[in-house]
Design a protein around this motif. Structure first.
Motif, PDB file in Angstrom:
ATOM      1  N   ALA A  87       0.829  -1.205   0.000  1.00 56.28           N
ATOM      2  CA  ALA A  87       0.000   0.000   0.000  1.00 56.28           C
ATOM      3  C   ALA A  87       0.861   1.251   0.000  1.00 56.28           C
ATOM      4  O   ALA A  87       2.009   1.250   0.448  1.00 56.28           O
ATOM      5  CB  ALA A  87      -0.915   0.009   1.226  1.00 56.28           C
ATOM      6  N   VAL A  88       0.277   2.333  -0.528  1.00 53.79           N
ATOM      7  CA  VAL A  88       0.866   3.671  -0.398  1.00 53.79           C
ATOM      8  C   VAL A  88       0.170   4.354   0.764  1.00 53.79           C
ATOM      9  O   VAL A  88      -1.053   4.537   0.747  1.00 53.79           O
ATOM     10  CB  VAL A  88       0.678   4.498  -1.680  1.00 53.79           C
ATOM     11  CG1 VAL A  88       1.238   5.903  -1.482  1.00 53.79           C
ATOM     12  CG2 VAL A  88       1.336   3.825  -2.869  1.00 53.79           C
ATOM     13  N   ALA A  89       0.927   4.723   1.805  1.00 51.41           N
ATOM     14  CA  ALA A  89       0.364   5.464   2.929  1.00 51.41           C
ATOM     15  C   ALA A  89       0.549   6.955   2.694  1.00 51.41           C
ATOM     16  O   ALA A  89       1.583   7.386   2.172  1.00 51.41           O
ATOM     17  CB  ALA A  89       1.034   5.053   4.239  1.00 51.41           C
ATOM     18  N   VAL A  90      -0.467   7.739   3.049  1.00 45.12           N
ATOM     19  CA  VAL A  90      -0.379   9.194   2.980  1.00 45.12           C
ATOM     20  C   VAL A  90      -0.711   9.744   4.357  1.00 45.12           C
ATOM     21  O   VAL A  90      -1.766   9.445   4.915  1.00 45.12           O
ATOM     22  CB  VAL A  90      -1.336   9.795   1.934  1.00 45.12           C
ATOM     23  CG1 VAL A  90      -1.168  11.308   1.888  1.00 45.12           C
ATOM     24  CG2 VAL A  90      -1.080   9.200   0.563  1.00 45.12           C
ATOM     25  N   ARG A  91       0.205  10.543   4.905  1.00 49.43           N
ATOM     26  CA  ARG A  91       0.037  11.117   6.241  1.00 49.43           C
ATOM     27  C   ARG A  91      -0.464  12.553   6.152  1.00 49.43           C
ATOM     28  O   ARG A  91       0.047  13.363   5.380  1.00 49.43           O
ATOM     29  CB  ARG A  91       1.405  11.103   6.941  1.00 49.43           C
ATOM     30  CG  ARG A  91       1.413  11.480   8.431  1.00 49.43           C
ATOM     31  CD  ARG A  91       1.228  12.942   8.755  1.00 49.43           C
ATOM     32  NE  ARG A  91       2.192  13.880   8.177  1.00 49.43           N
ATOM     33  CZ  ARG A  91       3.258  14.348   8.813  1.00 49.43           C
ATOM     34  NH1 ARG A  91       3.503  13.991  10.047  1.00 49.43           N
ATOM     35  NH2 ARG A  91       4.070  15.219   8.205  1.00 49.43           N
ATOM     36  N   ALA A  92      -1.462  12.891   6.959  1.00 49.30           N
ATOM     37  CA  ALA A  92      -1.886  14.277   7.163  1.00 49.30           C
ATOM     38  C   ALA A  92      -2.021  14.506   8.663  1.00 49.30           C
ATOM     39  O   ALA A  92      -2.458  13.613   9.393  1.00 49.30           O
ATOM     40  CB  ALA A  92      -3.199  14.569   6.449  1.00 49.30           C
ATOM     41  N   GLU A  93      -1.676  15.704   9.122  1.00 46.95           N
ATOM     42  CA  GLU A  93      -1.584  16.001  10.544  1.00 46.95           C
ATOM     43  C   GLU A  93      -2.855  16.664  11.055  1.00 46.95           C
ATOM     44  O   GLU A  93      -3.375  17.581  10.442  1.00 46.95           O
ATOM     45  CB  GLU A  93      -0.394  16.923  10.828  1.00 46.95           C
ATOM     46  CG  GLU A  93       0.863  16.637  10.027  1.00 46.95           C
ATOM     47  CD  GLU A  93       0.931  17.483   8.761  1.00 46.95           C
ATOM     48  OE1 GLU A  93      -0.019  17.438   7.954  1.00 46.95           O
ATOM     49  OE2 GLU A  93       1.926  18.201   8.586  1.00 46.95           O
ATOM     50  N   LEU A  94      -3.297  16.247  12.226  1.00 46.03           N
ATOM     51  CA  LEU A  94      -4.547  16.746  12.790  1.00 46.03           C
ATOM     52  C   LEU A  94      -4.369  17.947  13.724  1.00 46.03           C
ATOM     53  O   LEU A  94      -5.324  18.708  13.946  1.00 46.03           O
ATOM     54  CB  LEU A  94      -5.249  15.632  13.569  1.00 46.03           C
ATOM     55  CG  LEU A  94      -5.829  14.466  12.761  1.00 46.03           C
ATOM     56  CD1 LEU A  94      -6.179  13.315  13.703  1.00 46.03           C
ATOM     57  CD2 LEU A  94      -7.052  14.903  11.973  1.00 46.03           C
ATOM     58  N   ASP A  95      -3.194  18.121  14.293  1.00 41.29           N
ATOM     59  CA  ASP A  95      -3.071  19.058  15.414  1.00 41.29           C
ATOM     60  C   ASP A  95      -2.795  20.491  14.975  1.00 41.29           C
ATOM     61  O   ASP A  95      -2.277  20.755  13.895  1.00 41.29           O
ATOM     62  CB  ASP A  95      -1.990  18.596  16.397  1.00 41.29           C
ATOM     63  CG  ASP A  95      -0.631  18.345  15.747  1.00 41.29           C
ATOM     64  OD1 ASP A  95      -0.584  18.137  14.519  1.00 41.29           O
ATOM     65  OD2 ASP A  95       0.380  18.347  16.475  1.00 41.29           O
ATOM     66  N   ALA A  96      -3.171  21.407  15.874  1.00 40.15           N
ATOM     67  CA  ALA A  96      -2.921  22.834  15.703  1.00 40.15           C
ATOM     68  C   ALA A  96      -1.828  23.269  16.672  1.00 40.15           C
ATOM     69  O   ALA A  96      -1.241  22.449  17.388  1.00 40.15           O
ATOM     70  CB  ALA A  96      -4.207  23.615  15.945  1.00 40.15           C
ATOM     71  N   VAL A 141      -6.287   3.646  -8.895  1.00 41.92           N
ATOM     72  CA  VAL A 141      -4.876   3.856  -8.595  1.00 41.92           C
ATOM     73  C   VAL A 141      -4.199   2.492  -8.544  1.00 41.92           C
ATOM     74  O   VAL A 141      -4.842   1.483  -8.239  1.00 41.92           O
ATOM     75  CB  VAL A 141      -4.677   4.616  -7.264  1.00 41.92           C
ATOM     76  CG1 VAL A 141      -5.158   6.044  -7.384  1.00 41.92           C
ATOM     77  CG2 VAL A 141      -5.364   3.915  -6.112  1.00 41.92           C
ATOM     78  N   PRO A 142      -2.902   2.437  -8.863  1.00 43.19           N
ATOM     79  CA  PRO A 142      -2.246   1.143  -9.032  1.00 43.19           C
ATOM     80  C   PRO A 142      -2.020   0.349  -7.757  1.00 43.19           C
ATOM     81  O   PRO A 142      -1.692  -0.839  -7.823  1.00 43.19           O
ATOM     82  CB  PRO A 142      -0.890   1.525  -9.665  1.00 43.19           C
ATOM     83  CG  PRO A 142      -1.053   2.907 -10.179  1.00 43.19           C
ATOM     84  CD  PRO A 142      -2.050   3.554  -9.290  1.00 43.19           C
ATOM     85  N   ALA A 143      -2.145   0.976  -6.593  1.00 41.05           N
ATOM     86  CA  ALA A 143      -1.897   0.275  -5.334  1.00 41.05           C
ATOM     87  C   ALA A 143      -2.899   0.754  -4.298  1.00 41.05           C
ATOM     88  O   ALA A 143      -3.464   1.838  -4.420  1.00 41.05           O
ATOM     89  CB  ALA A 143      -0.466   0.538  -4.859  1.00 41.05           C
ATOM     90  N   PRO A 144      -3.149  -0.045  -3.272  1.00 43.79           N
ATOM     91  CA  PRO A 144      -4.064   0.395  -2.211  1.00 43.79           C
ATOM     92  C   PRO A 144      -3.564   1.675  -1.541  1.00 43.79           C
ATOM     93  O   PRO A 144      -2.356   1.952  -1.512  1.00 43.79           O
ATOM     94  CB  PRO A 144      -4.038  -0.778  -1.221  1.00 43.79           C
ATOM     95  CG  PRO A 144      -3.529  -1.941  -1.995  1.00 43.79           C
ATOM     96  CD  PRO A 144      -2.608  -1.397  -3.029  1.00 43.79           C
ATOM     97  N   ALA A 419       2.191   2.982  -8.818  1.00 42.92           N
ATOM     98  CA  ALA A 419       2.680   2.306 -10.025  1.00 42.92           C
ATOM     99  C   ALA A 419       4.062   1.723  -9.800  1.00 42.92           C
ATOM    100  O   ALA A 419       4.377   0.622 -10.271  1.00 42.92           O
ATOM    101  CB  ALA A 419       2.704   3.290 -11.192  1.00 42.92           C
ATOM    102  N   ALA A 420       4.907   2.456  -9.057  1.00 43.63           N
ATOM    103  CA  ALA A 420       6.244   1.945  -8.773  1.00 43.63           C
ATOM    104  C   ALA A 420       6.185   0.695  -7.905  1.00 43.63           C
ATOM    105  O   ALA A 420       6.924  -0.267  -8.127  1.00 43.63           O
ATOM    106  CB  ALA A 420       7.073   3.028  -8.092  1.00 43.63           C
ATOM    107  N   LEU A 421       5.284   0.695  -6.927  1.00 43.76           N
ATOM    108  CA  LEU A 421       5.173  -0.470  -6.045  1.00 43.76           C
ATOM    109  C   LEU A 421       4.582  -1.667  -6.776  1.00 43.76           C
ATOM    110  O   LEU A 421       4.927  -2.821  -6.480  1.00 43.76           O
ATOM    111  CB  LEU A 421       4.297  -0.123  -4.828  1.00 43.76           C
ATOM    112  CG  LEU A 421       4.884   0.877  -3.846  1.00 43.76           C
ATOM    113  CD1 LEU A 421       3.860   1.208  -2.765  1.00 43.76           C
ATOM    114  CD2 LEU A 421       6.162   0.340  -3.216  1.00 43.76           C
TER     115      LEU A 421
END
Length: 432
Positions: A87-96, A141-144, A419-421
């Motif tokens: 899988a491709v993981a994507v991180r987004a931040e919740l805190d202020a 998308v090519p990967a989860p 795609a790379a994975l």
């Protein structure tokens, strides 16, 4: 922990599916509304449950979320982990941040916390990508995709370190981790992608000087820790200029000093606090030099000093192969030609030169997996990058159109990394 090998580079740069691009555009109005809601009612590090729940409500029943790092969440779209596709993981931040906002926006926060680092934009953009995939199907998308809504980026203990060490995260067989950050040091309409160190390590330090207190009118009876500390402050700022290779980046900042209780009393102790950052410079050598200078300078004034180091983040080091793959998907400019720019595929201009001594706990993902941090230019229109309010400033707030710019860059990066994975790894050549 063993770092996985870098990802292969496909022969042709993959582009997002047109239907997926259209679905993303259709999600942007709702993503902007989510950004406003997050911005209006921010939560500090460790208290992000309300923000997390707002995000999960916006995602509906697209996937079953897993709670992670106490107040964060992650959810997967696409084939399950046992299907054998990373899988491709994507991180987004919740805190202020604990800052009183001064933007004057109609959705401005009014309390002692504010999203003045762009995390609200990052979260809204990732939600738009996830919802777009839900509209047209994750097979576009090519990967989860594993969307990680992470707490505690701004304050230790690091949320990224907790997520990266969580067995539930490992169970998703993540092959690459992506992050994105708005960057007012870059021109608007620019996306920066490059391999190697792009953000510095960051460690907190405290210097405490111990002397002999006494009457201000009898200084010869004292051993003044304030004077010793003043000389230490001057001396430590020479470390980078005289002990570090001038081609390597590092910085020492002492931003807080405390001493004394009365103007006519020499105190027993004086204290300074700050940070040490290393991009190319050796983190260990910088801290060792700091300790030597602090202790020896104090001795020169017949005082003693202790240096306490609180380790925070290592440097953010982008995976070279992943950076090449994503940069080719965003634009065709060669990474060995840093002096020019040309239009990128997602309506942005590709840059491969930017890096800074800012820090980000995204670095913890790079300690265990190939990772890539992208920077999307946020300098206000008509201004020179860096001249306007910067990250963490009470007046910093990217305009709403940046939600779409960040989302488009993320979608292109997810497509390229996936795609790379998914590409077959070439067999090793037989021995001669």
């Amino acid at each position: 922990m063993t770092v996985r090998p870098g990802t292969p580079v496909p022969a042709e740069p993959p582009r997002p599916d047109p239907a997926l691009r259209a679905a993303l555009e259709a999600e942007l109005d709702d993503a902007v509304a989510l950004r406003h809601a997050l911005h209006r009612d921010p939560r500090l590090s460790g208290d992000e449950a309300d923000s997390r729940d707002l995000v999960l409500a916006a995602l509906g029943d697209l996937a079953v979320p897993e709670l992670v790092a106490d107040t964060g969440a992650m959810l997967r779209l696409g084939t399950p982990p046992d299907a054998g596709l990373p899988a491709v993981a994507v991180r987004a931040e919740l805190d202020a941040l604990p800052v009183v906002e001064r933007t004057g926006l109609p959705f401005s926060a009014t309390g002692p916390a504010a999203h003045v680092c762009g995390h609200d934009v990052h979260v809204a953009a990732l939600v738009a990508v996830v919802r777009a995939l839900g509209r047209v199907g994750a097979d576009r998308v090519p990967a989860p995709l594993l969307a990680v809504f992470q707490p505690r980026e701004e304050k230790a203990p690091s949320g990224a370190a907790d997520v990266a060490a969580d067995p539930r995260f490992a169970a998703h067989e993540v092959g690459a981790v992506l992050g994105v950050h708005v960057q007012p040091e870059l021109p608007r309409g620019t996306v920066s992608v490059r391999g190697g160190p792009v953000n510095a390590s960051a460690d907190e330090i405290e210097i405490e000087v111990h002397g002999r207190g006494g009457h201000g009118g009898y200084p010869h009876r004292t051993r003044d820790p304030v004077l010793a500390l003043a000389q230490i402050v001057t001396a430590v700022h020479h470390i980078v200029s005289r002990r570090v290779d001038p081609m390597a980046a590092g910085v020492i900042t002492l931003g807080q000093m405390e001493a004394g209780s009365a103007p006519n009393v020499v105190p027993e102790t004086a204290t300074a606090r700050g940070t040490v950052r290393a991009l190319d410079a050796s983190r260990d050598e910088l801290l060792a030099a700091l300790r030597e200078v602090v202790e020896s300078t104090a001795r020169a004034y017949d005082c003693s000093a202790t240096l306490t180091v609180v380790p925070n983040e290592p440097a953010v080091v982008n995976d070279d192969a992943l950076a090449r793959t994503v940069s080719r998907a965003l634009g065709s400019r060669r990474s060995d030609d840093p002096g020019t720019t040309e239009p990128a595929a997602e309506g942005l201009v590709l840059d491969t030169t930017f890096r800074s001594c800012g820090a980000d706990d995204f670095s913890h993902y790079g300690e265990v997996l190939p990772s890539l941090m992208l920077f999307v230019g946020a300098a206000a229109a008509g201004t020179t990058p860096g001249d306007g309010p910067g990250l963490h400033h009470p007046e910093f707030s990217p305009d709403d159109a940046m939600v779409g710019e960040v989302a488009r860059a993320l979608l292109a990066a997810v497509t390229a990394a996936g795609a790379a994975l998914a590409a077959p790894v070439p067999a090793a050549a037989p021995p001669a």
